[in-house]
Design an enzyme around this catalytic site. Structure first.
Site, mmCIF file in Angstrom:
data_model
loop_
_atom_site.group_PDB
_atom_site.id
_atom_site.type_symbol
_atom_site.label_atom_id
_atom_site.label_comp_id
_atom_site.label_asym_id
_atom_site.label_seq_id
_atom_site.Cartn_x
_atom_site.Cartn_y
_atom_site.Cartn_z
ATOM 1 N N LYS A 79 0.840 -1.207 0.000
ATOM 2 C CA LYS A 79 0.000 0.000 0.000
ATOM 3 C C LYS A 79 0.881 1.265 0.000
ATOM 4 C CE LYS A 79 -2.021 -1.252 3.877
ATOM 5 N NZ LYS A 79 -1.338 -2.536 4.171
ATOM 6 N N ARG A 120 11.405 -1.303 11.258
ATOM 7 C CA ARG A 120 10.298 -0.975 12.146
ATOM 8 C C ARG A 120 10.179 -2.016 13.262
ATOM 9 N NH1 ARG A 120 5.118 0.565 8.450
ATOM 10 N NH2 ARG A 120 4.127 -0.801 9.968
ATOM 11 N N ARG A 166 11.978 -5.592 5.168
ATOM 12 C CA ARG A 166 11.760 -4.156 4.884
ATOM 13 C C ARG A 166 12.689 -3.275 5.721
ATOM 14 N NH1 ARG A 166 5.911 -1.512 5.479
ATOM 15 N NH2 ARG A 166 6.052 -2.435 7.551
ATOM 16 N N ARG A 173 0.117 -9.365 13.129
ATOM 17 C CA ARG A 173 -0.538 -8.339 12.289
ATOM 18 C C ARG A 173 -1.361 -9.010 11.192
ATOM 19 N NH1 ARG A 173 4.528 -5.060 10.583
ATOM 20 N NH2 ARG A 173 3.131 -3.920 9.215
#
Ligand code: AP5
Length: 220
Positions: free
Chosen positions: A13, A164, A131, A175
């Site tokens: 996204k 993160r 990531r 999640r």
């Protein structure tokens, strides 16, 4: 034009948002980024959100809905109607979806399209654990799929990249579970309204962007 980007964590996204922002007259509202911004400024809202985010849980609905409208209304006063407004990561529950519908009606607006990203859990886990993000400019990289030119350094602004807190394997799995239990019902919610468009989120980012442009063409 108001467009929702709906999909599991790691579906792409944010990556698609960045491409749209580079190429179109658009603005993004990412509730995750807004929470992280509050956290970096140590506001009470940011500190409250952190309790949930670090575990991969959703921040309570009312807090999130208030934050969303604060941001949306601040944009409305400055931006003209030609802009694409991207809702990245909101709504995430049926209650948020209903609040969005009601608030849009009050403002004589509507959601024009919902882009749903289809990506398997296996790919999501691989993407999120690899990531790396830039805390300064928000650019996103991946250790294997999209590494920065210089290891650990942002190509765009030269800052040191970070991982993160919620991208650890355990939190990523939670999640995804939270998404399956609380957010995926929105696929049906928007499908029944006839505004859901699916894209294959496993394609390369440029191809995903092309698919987005095609879907945009269908409603213009
Ligand atoms: P948020 O920041 O919104 O995180 P998320 O939805 O979990 O989504 P991500 O940012 O992790 O993934 P993405 O889909 O943007 O993927 P990306 O493009 O970065 O939310 C964080 C937390 O905040 C939540 O857990 C919750 O606690 C709270 N929160 C936020 N909104 C809330 C709400 N509405 N209600 C309640 N709580 C809320 O890509 C991921 C990786 O994959 C990158 O490395 C990228 O380079 C790579 N990649 C992307 N696309 C591709 C591609 N096509 N091919 C190959 N690699 C790709």
């Amino acid at each position: 034009m108001n467009i929702i980007l709906l999909g599991p964590p790691g579906a792409g996204k944010g990556t698609l948002s960045n491409k749209i922002l580079e190429n179109k007259n658009a603005v993004q509202i990412s509730t995750g980024d807004l929470f992280r911004y509050n956290l970096s400024n140590k506001t009470p809202l940011g500190l409250k959100a952190k309790e949930y985010m670090d575990k991969g849980e959703l921040v309570p609905d009312q807090v999130t809905i208030d934050l969303l409208w604060d941001k949306f209304d601040s944009l409305e006063t400055k931006e003209n109607d030609e802009k694409i407004i991207l809702f990245d990561g909101f709504p995430r529950t049926i209650s948020q979806g209903q609040a969005l519908d009601d608030g849009m009606k009050e403002r004589n607006q509507k959601i024009d399209m919902v882009i749903y990203f289809d990506v398997s859990d296996e790919i999501l886990i691989q993407r999120l654990t690899g990531r790396r993000t830039c805390p300064e400019c928000g650019a996103t990289y991946h250790l294997v799929n999209n590494p920065p030119k210089k290891e650990g350094i942002c190509d765009k602004c030269g800052s040191e990249l970070i991982q993160r807190v919620d991208d650890s394997i355990e939190t990523v799995k939670n999640r995804i579970e939270v998404y399956n239990n609380q957010t995926s019902v929105l696929i049906d919610y928007y499908s029944k309204k006839g505004i859901l468009k699916s894209i294959d989120g496993t394609k390369k980012p440029d191809e995903v962007y092309k698919e987005f442009e095609n879907k945009l063409g269908e409603i213009n």
